[in-house]
Design an enzyme around this catalytic site. Structure first.
Site, PDB file in Angstrom:
ATOM      1  CE  LYS A  17      -1.928  -1.497   3.807  1.00  0.00           C
ATOM      2  NZ  LYS A  17      -1.398  -2.865   3.871  1.00  0.00           N
ATOM      3  N   GLY A  18       1.966   1.191   0.800  1.00  0.00           N
ATOM      4  CA  GLY A  18       2.853   2.358   0.927  1.00  0.00           C
ATOM      5  C   GLY A  18       3.375   2.804  -0.433  1.00  0.00           C
ATOM      6  CE  LYS A  19       6.511   0.012  -6.367  1.00  0.00           C
ATOM      7  NZ  LYS A  19       6.201  -1.112  -7.200  1.00  0.00           N
ATOM      8  N   GLY A  41       3.239  -1.138   8.905  1.00  0.00           N
ATOM      9  CA  GLY A  41       4.609  -0.887   8.452  1.00  0.00           C
ATOM     10  C   GLY A  41       4.569  -0.778   6.944  1.00  0.00           C
ATOM     11  CD  GLN A 228      -3.436  -2.107  10.592  1.00  0.00           C
ATOM     12  OE1 GLN A 228      -4.215  -1.182  10.740  1.00  0.00           O
ATOM     13  NE2 GLN A 228      -2.154  -1.975  10.835  1.00  0.00           N
ATOM     14  CB  THR A 243      -5.984  -5.291  13.328  1.00  0.00           C
ATOM     15  OG1 THR A 243      -5.384  -4.355  14.217  1.00  0.00           O
ATOM     16  CG2 THR A 243      -6.835  -4.569  12.281  1.00  0.00           C
ATOM     17  CB  THR A 305       6.932  -8.013  14.208  1.00  0.00           C
ATOM     18  OG1 THR A 305       6.416  -8.700  13.063  1.00  0.00           O
ATOM     19  CG2 THR A 305       5.811  -7.232  14.878  1.00  0.00           C
ATOM     20  N   GLY A 306       9.471  -7.954  11.917  1.00  0.00           N
ATOM     21  CA  GLY A 306      10.541  -8.790  11.361  1.00  0.00           C
ATOM     22  C   GLY A 306      10.166 -10.256  11.240  1.00  0.00           C
ATOM     23  N   PRO A 308       8.854 -13.788   9.855  1.00  0.00           N
ATOM     24  CG  PRO A 308       9.582 -16.007   9.982  1.00  0.00           C
ATOM     25  CD  PRO A 308       9.445 -14.756  10.789  1.00  0.00           C
ATOM     26  N   GLY A 419       8.855  -3.933  -9.118  1.00  0.00           N
ATOM     27  CA  GLY A 419      10.043  -3.892  -8.271  1.00  0.00           C
ATOM     28  C   GLY A 419       9.743  -3.029  -7.052  1.00  0.00           C
TER      29      GLY A 419
HETATM   30  P1  GDP Z   1       2.241  -2.276   3.069  1.00  0.00           P
HETATM   31  O1  GDP Z   1       2.178  -2.523   4.521  1.00  0.00           O
HETATM   32  O2  GDP Z   1       0.998  -2.699   2.354  1.00  0.00           O
HETATM   33  O3  GDP Z   1       2.626  -0.874   2.702  1.00  0.00           O
HETATM   34  O4  GDP Z   1       3.400  -3.242   2.489  1.00  0.00           O
HETATM   35  P2  GDP Z   1       4.848  -3.527   3.163  1.00  0.00           P
HETATM   36  O5  GDP Z   1       5.715  -2.361   2.931  1.00  0.00           O
HETATM   37  O6  GDP Z   1       4.699  -4.006   4.556  1.00  0.00           O
HETATM   38  O7  GDP Z   1       5.314  -4.781   2.326  1.00  0.00           O
HETATM   39  C1  GDP Z   1       5.447  -4.723   0.933  1.00  0.00           C
HETATM   40  C2  GDP Z   1       6.877  -5.134   0.550  1.00  0.00           C
HETATM   41  O8  GDP Z   1       6.954  -5.369  -0.838  1.00  0.00           O
HETATM   42  C3  GDP Z   1       7.893  -4.050   0.837  1.00  0.00           C
HETATM   43  O9  GDP Z   1       9.112  -4.662   1.180  1.00  0.00           O
HETATM   44  C4  GDP Z   1       8.019  -3.315  -0.487  1.00  0.00           C
HETATM   45  O10 GDP Z   1       9.280  -2.673  -0.662  1.00  0.00           O
HETATM   46  C5  GDP Z   1       7.880  -4.473  -1.447  1.00  0.00           C
HETATM   47  N1  GDP Z   1       7.294  -4.167  -2.749  1.00  0.00           N
HETATM   48  C6  GDP Z   1       6.189  -3.418  -3.022  1.00  0.00           C
HETATM   49  N2  GDP Z   1       5.880  -3.501  -4.331  1.00  0.00           N
HETATM   50  C7  GDP Z   1       6.786  -4.326  -4.902  1.00  0.00           C
HETATM   51  C8  GDP Z   1       6.965  -4.845  -6.226  1.00  0.00           C
HETATM   52  O11 GDP Z   1       6.221  -4.560  -7.160  1.00  0.00           O
HETATM   53  N3  GDP Z   1       8.029  -5.686  -6.412  1.00  0.00           N
HETATM   54  C9  GDP Z   1       8.882  -6.027  -5.400  1.00  0.00           C
HETATM   55  N4  GDP Z   1       9.880  -6.872  -5.675  1.00  0.00           N
HETATM   56  N5  GDP Z   1       8.745  -5.552  -4.163  1.00  0.00           N
HETATM   57  C10 GDP Z   1       7.696  -4.733  -3.900  1.00  0.00           C
HETATM   58  P1  IMO Z   2       0.173  -3.030   7.269  1.00  0.00           P
HETATM   59  O1  IMO Z   2      -0.504  -1.698   7.326  1.00  0.00           O
HETATM   60  C1  IMO Z   2       0.222  -7.259   8.334  1.00  0.00           C
HETATM   61  C2  IMO Z   2      -1.810  -8.393  12.041  1.00  0.00           C
HETATM   62  C3  IMO Z   2      -0.913  -8.964  13.115  1.00  0.00           C
HETATM   63  C4  IMO Z   2      -1.877  -9.919  13.782  1.00  0.00           C
HETATM   64  C5  IMO Z   2      -3.202  -9.173  13.741  1.00  0.00           C
HETATM   65  C6  IMO Z   2      -3.520  -8.408  15.023  1.00  0.00           C
HETATM   66  O2  IMO Z   2       1.651  -2.976   7.258  1.00  0.00           O
HETATM   67  O3  IMO Z   2      -0.412  -3.854   6.163  1.00  0.00           O
HETATM   68  P2  IMO Z   2      -2.569  -6.187  16.115  1.00  0.00           P
HETATM   69  O4  IMO Z   2      -1.192  -5.851  16.590  1.00  0.00           O
HETATM   70  O5  IMO Z   2      -3.084  -5.269  15.054  1.00  0.00           O
HETATM   71  O6  IMO Z   2      -3.537  -6.361  17.239  1.00  0.00           O
HETATM   72  O7  IMO Z   2      -2.397  -7.641  15.451  1.00  0.00           O
HETATM   73  O8  IMO Z   2      -3.080  -8.240  12.668  1.00  0.00           O
HETATM   74  N1  IMO Z   2      -1.417  -7.062  11.508  1.00  0.00           N
HETATM   75  C7  IMO Z   2      -0.804  -6.883  10.339  1.00  0.00           C
HETATM   76  N2  IMO Z   2      -0.341  -7.770   9.434  1.00  0.00           N
HETATM   77  N3  IMO Z   2       0.315  -5.943   8.088  1.00  0.00           N
HETATM   78  C8  IMO Z   2      -0.159  -5.032   8.957  1.00  0.00           C
HETATM   79  O9  IMO Z   2      -0.207  -3.710   8.684  1.00  0.00           O
HETATM   80  C9  IMO Z   2      -0.719  -5.493  10.170  1.00  0.00           C
HETATM   81  N4  IMO Z   2      -1.253  -4.885  11.256  1.00  0.00           N
HETATM   82  C10 IMO Z   2      -1.683  -5.855  12.050  1.00  0.00           C
HETATM   83  O10 IMO Z   2       0.194  -9.631  12.560  1.00  0.00           O
HETATM   84  O11 IMO Z   2      -2.035 -11.081  12.990  1.00  0.00           O
HETATM   85 MG    MG Z   3       3.197  -3.577   6.024  1.00  0.00          MG
END
Ligand code: GDP
Ligand code: IMO
Ligand code: MG
Length: 429
Positions: A17-19, A41, A228, A243, A305-306, A308, A419
């Site tokens: 979503k951030g991207k 995150g 989320q 959540t 949280t890091g 997997p 990417g």
């Molecule tokens: P969000 O929480 O929805 O904003 O997503 P996160 O940032 O937690 O996780 C998305 C991950 O995918 C991040 O590490 C981004 O840098 C990566 N990402 C997003 N779009 C792409 C894509 O098109 N290709 C690749 N390889 N990575 C991407």
């Molecule tokens: P973004 O915005 C992925 C998950 C947690 C857990 C459940 C409840 O980066 O997409 P909480 O701490 O909210 O009470 O945890 O929700 N969770 C997420 N999983 N991306 C998130 O946010 C999340 N925010 C909460 O891992 O399963």
């Molecule tokens: Mg995220």
């Protein structure tokens, strides 16, 4: 009148979503977060720097977009101040571009403490992020939460004292001894700490509802940054493995003060595969070498949280559900580069419930446990997509993959991620 673009996660979060927000913010005056807290995150890779945004809307990274933390957010001041300092160190004029709703609820140190205590007592863990999100929303709905505006009001000390006393009683009820409370429930310490936070955050706090509506009256462009995702929604997700807020379209309105009439495009974000972090049902999860390969190729480790992430194929049954709940007008499909590294790719097109095949998603846990994914196979091996600037330049197999998502869901795919970098995004008219 300008309309608002909304970005919503379709599955279990981390769809990228951030991207997408970062892309839309290039043309936006305002980016607003509606729900959640620092459990979110959002990763943005721009100019060789990787930003992990937890509370501050990602849109602020454009350098000219005002970022609003809306009333529906639960805000940990310590985390927010760290984020502000980090952005400042990268040259961002945060004083000018950040606004915080006076109605946003404040996370106190006892909220993460309660989060851990509650999780510890559960036989079936939720796998929360441990950030105190659930307990903080509990206080909001129980009407004992502290809002940002309370930190500046005459009755702050009294409200905090009452909150601390009631939390002490609650933790004792859960079997915790007073000696274990530590700093998190020491009124004097907390009062001093939060008065300090309040002072530092004062320049940012305002009535963001009025700010937003005035921005719309000036014909400014507004983007809402969903956190989320749909299947983590407290009402529409796989309860209780969710959540504690409504990341779906309803929460976008109640978390900002925007009205339904203000909403224009609703962009649903997905990855070309799926992932989940934390516990709960996941029909297309791959507990084998293919799942491991997706995790490694996609770098699927939690931004917050890091941990997997669990990985699997794309689930179109769940995507159709996300369309119904949110009224999606277009899709963003990220990680086409990642999925294109597989020779054969699968998408889930139906659930088999002991012989009955359905395309209707349900959040009933018993049904989700029984559901077996029905897959359709597609050709992979997309090759290097980094040179592709237009949809038409993608290899045929990639276009067919995207085309099937559109055909099945009836939603056009507008954005395609090739990417992690800001520039790695194809946009279709
Ligand atoms: P969000 O929480 O929805 O904003 O997503 P996160 O940032 O937690 O996780 C998305 C991950 O995918 C991040 O590490 C981004 O840098 C990566 N990402 C997003 N779009 C792409 C894509 O098109 N290709 C690749 N390889 N990575 C991407
Ligand atoms: P973004 O915005 C992925 C998950 C947690 C857990 C459940 C409840 O980066 O997409 P909480 O701490 O909210 O009470 O945890 O929700 N969770 C997420 N999983 N991306 C998130 O946010 C999340 N925010 C909460 O891992 O399963
Ligand atoms: Mg995220």
């Amino acid at each position: 009148m300008s309309k608002v673009d909304v970005v919503i996660g379709c599955f279990y979060g981390d769809e990228g979503k951030g991207k997408v927000i970062d892309y839309l913010a290039a043309d936006a005056d305002v980016a607003v977060r509606a729900t959640g807290g620092d459990n979110a995150g959002h990763t943005i890779k721009a100019g060789g720097v990787k930003y992990a945004m937890h509370l501050i809307p990602s849109g602020i990274l454009s350098g000219h977009t005002t970022g609003i933390i809306g009333n529906g957010v639960v805000l940990n001041p310590k985390i927010l101040l760290e984020e502000i300092a980090n952005l400042k160190s990268h040259g961002y004029d945060v004083e000018r571009y950040l606004k915080i709703s006076d109605k946003a609820h404040v996370i106190l140190p006892y909220h993460p403490m309660l989060d851990a205590a509650l999780e510890g007592r559960r036989t079936k863990k939720i796998g929360t992020t441990g950030k105190g999100i659930g307990p903080s929303y509990c206080d909001k709905y129980e009407r004992s939460g502290l809002r940002m505006e309370d930190l500046y009001a005459a009755g702050f000390a009294q409200k905090l004292k009452e909150a601390v006393e009631s939390k002490k009683a609650l933790l004792k009820f859960y079997g915790m001894a007073e000696e274990e409370f530590g700093d998190s429930l020491d009124f004097d310490g907390l009062y001093g700490l939060y008065c300090g936070y309040a002072e530092k955050l004062k320049p940012y706090v305002c009535d963001t509802l009025t700010y937003l509506h005035k921005a719309l009256e000036r014909d400014e462009r507004v983007v809402v940054e969903g956190a989320q995702a749909t299947l983590l929604d407290i009402d529409f997700g796989s309860y209780p493995f969710v959540t504690s807020s409504n990341p779906t379209i309803g929460g976008i309105l109640t978390g900002t003060g925007l009205s339904a009439l203000d909403i224009g495009n609703v962009y649903g974000v997905i990855k070309a595969y799926s992932s989940r972090v934390g516990e709960g049902p996941y029909v297309t999860e791959l507990l084998d070498a293919t799942g491991d390969k997706i995790r490694e190729l996609g770098h699927e480790y939690g931004t917050t949280t890091g941990r997997p992430r669990r990985c699997g194929w794309l689930d179109l049954v769940a995507l159709k559900y996300a369309k119904r709940v949110n009224g999606l007008t277009a899709l963003a499909v990220n990680h086409l580069d990642t999925i294109g590294r597989f020779e054969k790719i699968r998408m889930c097109v139906a659930y088999d419930l002991d012989g009955t095949v359905t395309e209707d998603f349900s959040t009933n846990l018993e049904l989700l446990d029984r559901a077996k994914p029905v897959y359709r196979e597609f050709a992979g091996d997309f090759g290097d997509l980094s040179g592709c600037r237009k949809f038409e330049e993608l290899p045929l197999a990639a276009r067919e993959y995207i085309g099937f998502i559109e055909e099945y869901t009836g939603i056009p795919v507008k954005f395609i991620g090739t990417g992690a970098e800001r520039e790695s995004m194809l946009v279709r008219d």
